[in-house]
Structures are given as C-alpha cells and as structure tokens.
Scaffold this motif. Structure first.
Motif, PDB file in Angstrom:
ATOM      1  N   LEU A  38       0.834  -1.205   0.000  1.00 55.22           N
ATOM      2  CA  LEU A  38       0.000   0.000   0.000  1.00 55.22           C
ATOM      3  C   LEU A  38       0.867   1.253   0.000  1.00 55.22           C
ATOM      4  CD1 LEU A  38      -2.774   1.454   0.378  1.00 55.22           C
ATOM      5  CD2 LEU A  38      -2.413   1.225   2.837  1.00 55.22           C
ATOM      6  N   ALA A  39       1.885   1.265   0.865  1.00 51.29           N
ATOM      7  CA  ALA A  39       2.754   2.434   0.959  1.00 51.29           C
ATOM      8  C   ALA A  39       3.559   2.633  -0.316  1.00 51.29           C
ATOM      9  CB  ALA A  39       3.691   2.292   2.163  1.00 51.29           C
ATOM     10  N   PHE A  40       4.118   1.555  -0.861  1.00 55.55           N
ATOM     11  CA  PHE A  40       5.011   1.666  -2.012  1.00 55.55           C
ATOM     12  C   PHE A  40       4.272   2.044  -3.287  1.00 55.55           C
ATOM     13  CE2 PHE A  40       7.528   0.225  -5.583  1.00 55.55           C
ATOM     14  CZ  PHE A  40       8.825   0.570  -5.231  1.00 55.55           C
ATOM     15  N   ASN A  41       3.126   1.430  -3.514  1.00 52.19           N
ATOM     16  CA  ASN A  41       2.446   1.580  -4.799  1.00 52.19           C
ATOM     17  C   ASN A  41       1.384   2.678  -4.828  1.00 52.19           C
ATOM     18  OD1 ASN A  41       3.607  -0.717  -6.394  1.00 52.19           O
ATOM     19  ND2 ASN A  41       2.787  -1.896  -4.683  1.00 52.19           N
ATOM     20  N   VAL A  42       0.860   3.067  -3.658  1.00 54.65           N
ATOM     21  CA  VAL A  42      -0.264   4.005  -3.655  1.00 54.65           C
ATOM     22  C   VAL A  42      -0.006   5.227  -2.773  1.00 54.65           C
ATOM     23  CG1 VAL A  42      -2.737   4.268  -3.230  1.00 54.65           C
ATOM     24  CG2 VAL A  42      -1.850   2.072  -4.035  1.00 54.65           C
ATOM     25  N   ASN A 164       8.231   2.911 -12.352  1.00 55.20           N
ATOM     26  CA  ASN A 164       8.209   2.849 -10.895  1.00 55.20           C
ATOM     27  C   ASN A 164       7.243   3.897 -10.359  1.00 55.20           C
ATOM     28  OD1 ASN A 164       9.263   3.782  -8.111  1.00 55.20           O
ATOM     29  ND2 ASN A 164      10.226   1.789  -8.419  1.00 55.20           N
ATOM     30  N   PRO A 165       6.280   3.510  -9.506  1.00 58.73           N
ATOM     31  CA  PRO A 165       5.259   4.466  -9.060  1.00 58.73           C
ATOM     32  C   PRO A 165       5.826   5.672  -8.328  1.00 58.73           C
ATOM     33  CG  PRO A 165       5.155   2.414  -7.788  1.00 58.73           C
ATOM     34  CD  PRO A 165       6.044   2.156  -8.955  1.00 58.73           C
ATOM     35  N   MET A 166       6.893   5.488  -7.541  1.00 57.03           N
ATOM     36  CA  MET A 166       7.454   6.623  -6.810  1.00 57.03           C
ATOM     37  C   MET A 166       8.189   7.567  -7.747  1.00 57.03           C
ATOM     38  SD  MET A 166       8.639   5.335  -3.099  1.00 57.03           S
ATOM     39  CE  MET A 166       7.757   4.032  -2.228  1.00 57.03           C
ATOM     40  N   ALA A 167       8.920   7.011  -8.685  1.00 56.68           N
ATOM     41  CA  ALA A 167       9.618   7.861  -9.654  1.00 56.68           C
ATOM     42  C   ALA A 167       8.618   8.628 -10.514  1.00 56.68           C
ATOM     43  CB  ALA A 167      10.534   7.005 -10.526  1.00 56.68           C
ATOM     44  N   ILE A 168       7.553   7.946 -10.925  1.00 55.77           N
ATOM     45  CA  ILE A 168       6.518   8.595 -11.738  1.00 55.77           C
ATOM     46  C   ILE A 168       5.883   9.743 -10.967  1.00 55.77           C
ATOM     47  CG2 ILE A 168       4.260   8.270 -12.815  1.00 55.77           C
ATOM     48  CD1 ILE A 168       5.131   5.388 -13.426  1.00 55.77           C
ATOM     49  N   ALA A 169       5.546   9.489  -9.696  1.00 53.60           N
ATOM     50  CA  ALA A 169       4.910  10.518  -8.873  1.00 53.60           C
ATOM     51  C   ALA A 169       5.837  11.713  -8.671  1.00 53.60           C
ATOM     52  CB  ALA A 169       4.498   9.923  -7.524  1.00 53.60           C
ATOM     53  N   ALA A 192      -4.101  14.075  -1.539  1.00 53.67           N
ATOM     54  CA  ALA A 192      -3.547  14.409  -0.229  1.00 53.67           C
ATOM     55  C   ALA A 192      -4.073  13.467   0.847  1.00 53.67           C
ATOM     56  CB  ALA A 192      -3.891  15.854   0.125  1.00 53.67           C
ATOM     57  N   LEU A 193      -5.353  13.121   0.743  1.00 51.86           N
ATOM     58  CA  LEU A 193      -5.950  12.201   1.712  1.00 51.86           C
ATOM     59  C   LEU A 193      -5.301  10.823   1.633  1.00 51.86           C
ATOM     60  CD1 LEU A 193      -8.160  11.870   3.856  1.00 51.86           C
ATOM     61  CD2 LEU A 193      -9.720  11.172   2.024  1.00 51.86           C
ATOM     62  N   ILE A 194      -5.086  10.346   0.410  1.00 48.61           N
ATOM     63  CA  ILE A 194      -4.417   9.052   0.233  1.00 48.61           C
ATOM     64  C   ILE A 194      -2.967   9.133   0.722  1.00 48.61           C
ATOM     65  CG2 ILE A 194      -3.596   7.383  -1.479  1.00 48.61           C
ATOM     66  CD1 ILE A 194      -6.063   8.119  -3.164  1.00 48.61           C
ATOM     67  N   GLY A 195      -2.311  10.253   0.418  1.00 48.30           N
ATOM     68  CA  GLY A 195      -0.925  10.423   0.843  1.00 48.30           C
ATOM     69  C   GLY A 195      -0.762  10.443   2.351  1.00 48.30           C
ATOM     70  N   ASP A 196      -1.807  10.869   3.059  1.00 51.12           N
ATOM     71  CA  ASP A 196      -1.743  10.892   4.519  1.00 51.12           C
ATOM     72  C   ASP A 196      -1.593   9.501   5.114  1.00 51.12           C
ATOM     73  OD1 ASP A 196      -1.930  13.624   4.613  1.00 51.12           O
ATOM     74  OD2 ASP A 196      -4.092  13.672   4.959  1.00 51.12           O
ATOM     75  N   MET A 197      -1.895   8.458   4.333  1.00 51.09           N
ATOM     76  CA  MET A 197      -1.732   7.087   4.824  1.00 51.09           C
ATOM     77  C   MET A 197      -0.277   6.640   4.801  1.00 51.09           C
ATOM     78  SD  MET A 197      -4.894   4.895   3.232  1.00 51.09           S
ATOM     79  CE  MET A 197      -4.408   5.153   1.514  1.00 51.09           C
ATOM     80  N   VAL A 202       3.951   3.114   6.748  1.00 52.65           N
ATOM     81  CA  VAL A 202       5.373   2.764   6.800  1.00 52.65           C
ATOM     82  C   VAL A 202       5.813   2.489   8.232  1.00 52.65           C
ATOM     83  CG1 VAL A 202       7.699   3.686   6.485  1.00 52.65           C
ATOM     84  CG2 VAL A 202       5.994   3.969   4.687  1.00 52.65           C
ATOM     85  N   LEU A 203       5.428   3.349   9.163  1.00 54.80           N
ATOM     86  CA  LEU A 203       5.849   3.188  10.553  1.00 54.80           C
ATOM     87  C   LEU A 203       5.226   1.953  11.197  1.00 54.80           C
ATOM     88  CD1 LEU A 203       5.734   6.883  11.833  1.00 54.80           C
ATOM     89  CD2 LEU A 203       7.724   5.557  11.133  1.00 54.80           C
ATOM     90  N   ILE A 204       3.952   1.695  10.904  1.00 54.41           N
ATOM     91  CA  ILE A 204       3.301   0.516  11.470  1.00 54.41           C
ATOM     92  C   ILE A 204       3.915  -0.761  10.906  1.00 54.41           C
ATOM     93  CG2 ILE A 204       1.124  -0.774  11.530  1.00 54.41           C
ATOM     94  CD1 ILE A 204      -0.322   1.912  11.782  1.00 54.41           C
ATOM     95  N   ALA A 205       4.190  -0.778   9.593  1.00 53.83           N
ATOM     96  CA  ALA A 205       4.836  -1.948   8.994  1.00 53.83           C
ATOM     97  C   ALA A 205       6.219  -2.166   9.607  1.00 53.83           C
ATOM     98  CB  ALA A 205       4.959  -1.766   7.481  1.00 53.83           C
ATOM     99  N   PHE A 206       6.935  -1.087   9.857  1.00 55.68           N
ATOM    100  CA  PHE A 206       8.242  -1.185  10.499  1.00 55.68           C
ATOM    101  C   PHE A 206       8.110  -1.749  11.909  1.00 55.68           C
ATOM    102  CE2 PHE A 206      11.861   0.637  12.864  1.00 55.68           C
ATOM    103  CZ  PHE A 206      12.898   0.172  12.093  1.00 55.68           C
ATOM    104  N   GLY A 207       7.098  -1.276  12.651  1.00 49.04           N
ATOM    105  CA  GLY A 207       6.867  -1.783  14.002  1.00 49.04           C
ATOM    106  C   GLY A 207       6.525  -3.261  14.006  1.00 49.04           C
ATOM    107  N   ILE A 208       5.694  -3.687  13.056  1.00 54.88           N
ATOM    108  CA  ILE A 208       5.348  -5.111  12.952  1.00 54.88           C
ATOM    109  C   ILE A 208       6.597  -5.946  12.714  1.00 54.88           C
ATOM    110  CG2 ILE A 208       4.128  -6.821  11.543  1.00 54.88           C
ATOM    111  CD1 ILE A 208       1.969  -4.736  11.067  1.00 54.88           C
ATOM    112  N   SER A 209       7.516  -5.426  11.892  1.00 55.09           N
ATOM    113  CA  SER A 209       8.729  -6.184  11.562  1.00 55.09           C
ATOM    114  C   SER A 209       9.635  -6.372  12.775  1.00 55.09           C
ATOM    115  CB  SER A 209       9.500  -5.474  10.452  1.00 55.09           C
ATOM    116  OG  SER A 209      10.169  -4.317  10.951  1.00 55.09           O
TER     117      SER A 209
END
Length: 308
Positions: A38-42, A164-169, A192-197, A202-209
């Motif tokens: 979700l974070a990487f692609n959207v 690459n979605p990030m490079a395109i953005a 902007a609303l989607i970007g707020d996620m 990222v932080l929650i995924a890092f915490g899970i890891s």
C-alpha cells in the motif's frame, strides 16, 4: 531540545503501535506485506506528488542543497566502496546499505524537527527534492534492474524509472511545480488524503517487523551495520559541517540548519523499499533502528553546540 524529543516521541509511538499489532496478530500474517505494498504503490507516490507539486524549485540551486548533496554522496560513496569492493555484496544489497548510510528521514521526522528546532518546516525542502528527484529514482532503478528473471532489453532498462510508481509521482510533481500551475482542489485533495496514509503505514509496517526480530548487531553483517549507522548519524553531519563552514562559509543558523538535517536518521521508508524488492530486509530494519537511536544524542549535541 523539545523539537528533537517531540519528533522522536511521535515516531516511537506509531512504531510501538505496529509492534503491538504484530505481537497480537491483529493484521494476520500478511499485514506487514499489505501495508508495504500500500505504501510503495499508492500512498507514498500520492504523498510525493502532492508535496513536490507545491514545492519551490528554486531551492534546487540553493547553497543548502549543495551542502546536503555533498554529504549524501560522501557517506553513500564510502559504503558503496566498502560493501562493493571489500565485502563483495551484490548490487541490490549495496544499494540498500548505501541508502541506509545517507538517506535522510526528512518527512515524518525531519519536518517536526525543522519546525521545533529550526523554526521553519521549509528547511527540509532541499533534501526532500534531492532525494525524491534524484536519489530515489536512481536507487529504485538499480533495484529494479537487479531483480531475478529474464534479461531485460535495452529499451526496458532505459525506461525502468518510468515504470516505478514513486519515480513517476516525483517526476509528475516536479512537472506541475515547474509549470507554475495550481491543481484544482477536487483533484488535489483526494491525493492528499491518500498520501496521509503513507507515513502511518510505513511506521506501522516497520513496528510489525520488529516483533520476533533479534537485537540489532547480532547478525553476520554487524560490521556493515555499524558502518552504515555510523556514516548516517556521525559522518554525514560532520561532512555537512565541514563543507558548509569550510567551503561555503555558512555560519550561525544557516550552518545549524544543514547540520541538523544531515544528522537525521535513516528514513523508515527504506525498509519499505527493501521489503518490496526482498533485498537486505533485516539489514535495513536494523540499520534504521540503530541510526534512529543514535541520532537522538547526536541531534541534541548539534543543537547545543551550534546554537539552540
């Protein structure tokens, strides 16, 4: 001092939530992977586009950007030489390691620290633009080209950044900013609303890891790990100080600005890159965690020595 502690407290709290979610298994076995995709692609592409579309591109020619670029290149270059020539790491691992040694957490940590310590959130703009316009597309291209599979044609290799979605953005955001146009609210606000996620994901995924992981520095790559964290938290601000003061004659608040930004830890979204490409995931997680812990006393010392 308050700004440093506030920024780290916010990040630590969200990471802790992710750790609890991982420990309790509330998101299932695929929770981290879903958040990463979700974070990487959207979410992160949406965040990058909205930030860069409204950016002042004149900072590209600023002295601060030159100091930052020099510090980033120096620390990344040292890691590339050590890991590539002496440790014989393959390109993907070297890329992740170099990013962890130089890529500044300018978004979710840099902005609050810039506000509370430096008094101006826009001071992170040079490093944000450098990383999103140049460093990220270049690094992700290397990671894309290093993926296993059939050999890529020359055309496919040359157009790798454009898929690459990030490079395109990032490129789309810079294009809008360069045009001087302002996007209409009905188009910009959903992005902007989607970007707020992005940052929470990222932080929650890092915490899970972190759940079930060993304490940093116990793996076979501990030497490279300590090198990466040391380059990021100690060498990079030292280079920024030396270049800023010695080469460009920066003094006072201007020098404090570039050194504080350089002393920020490695960004958590580097773990997203490592997870997405399945390259050096453990190294990225441990390097980010270690540099984040080490950067607290470093940032406090920089603020005390250089002015605030």
């Amino acid at each position: 001092m308050q700004g440093v502690l506030t920024g780290f407290t916010v990040i630590a709290t969200v990471i802790a939530v992710g750790y609890v979610l991982g420990r309790r298994g509330y998101l299932g076995q695929d929770g981290r992977a879903v958040l990463t995709r979700l974070a990487f692609n959207v979410a992160t592409p949406a965040l990058l586009f909205t930030m860069l579309a409204d950016a002042d591109l004149s900072v590209v020619l600023s002295t601060r950007l030159l100091v930052t670029a020099t510090a980033v290149a120096a620390t990344a270059g040292v890691f590339v030489v050590v890991a590539g020539l002496f440790l014989r790491w393959e390109a993907g691992r070297v890329t992740i390691g170099a990013l962890c040694s130089s890529y500044v957490n300018a978004g979710n940590l840099g902005i609050p620290i810039a506000v509370y310590v430096l008094g101006d959130a826009s001071l992170v703009a040079p490093v944000l633009l450098l990383q999103q316009i140049l460093v990220t597309p270049l690094a992700l291209t290397v990671l894309d080209l290093g993926r296993p599979g059939e050999p890529m044609s020359l055309v496919r290799r040359l157009t790798t950044p454009l898929r690459n979605p990030m490079a395109i953005a990032s490129l789309a955001g810079v294009t809008v900013a360069a045009s001087g146009r302002t996007l209409p609210g009905p188009l910009l606000e959903p992005l902007a609303l989607i970007g707020d996620m992005s940052v929470p994901a990222v932080l929650i995924a890092f915490g899970i890891s972190l759940h079930g992981g060993e304490r940093p520095g116990r793996g076979e790559d501990r030497g490279a790990l300590y090198l990466s964290a040391g380059l990021k938290t100690v060498a990079q601000p030292v280079v920024a100080w030396a270049v800023g003061a010695g080469l460009f004659g920066l003094r006072g608040e201007a020098l404090l600005d570039v050194v504080v930004i350089a002393a920020l830890p490695a960004a958590q979204n580097l773990f997203t890159y490592a997870s997405h490409y399945r390259v050096a995931e453990r190294f990225a997680r441990e390097s980010i965690l270690l540099s984040t812990l080490l950067s607290v006393p470093v940032l406090i010392a920089v603020a005390a020595l250089l002015g605030r």
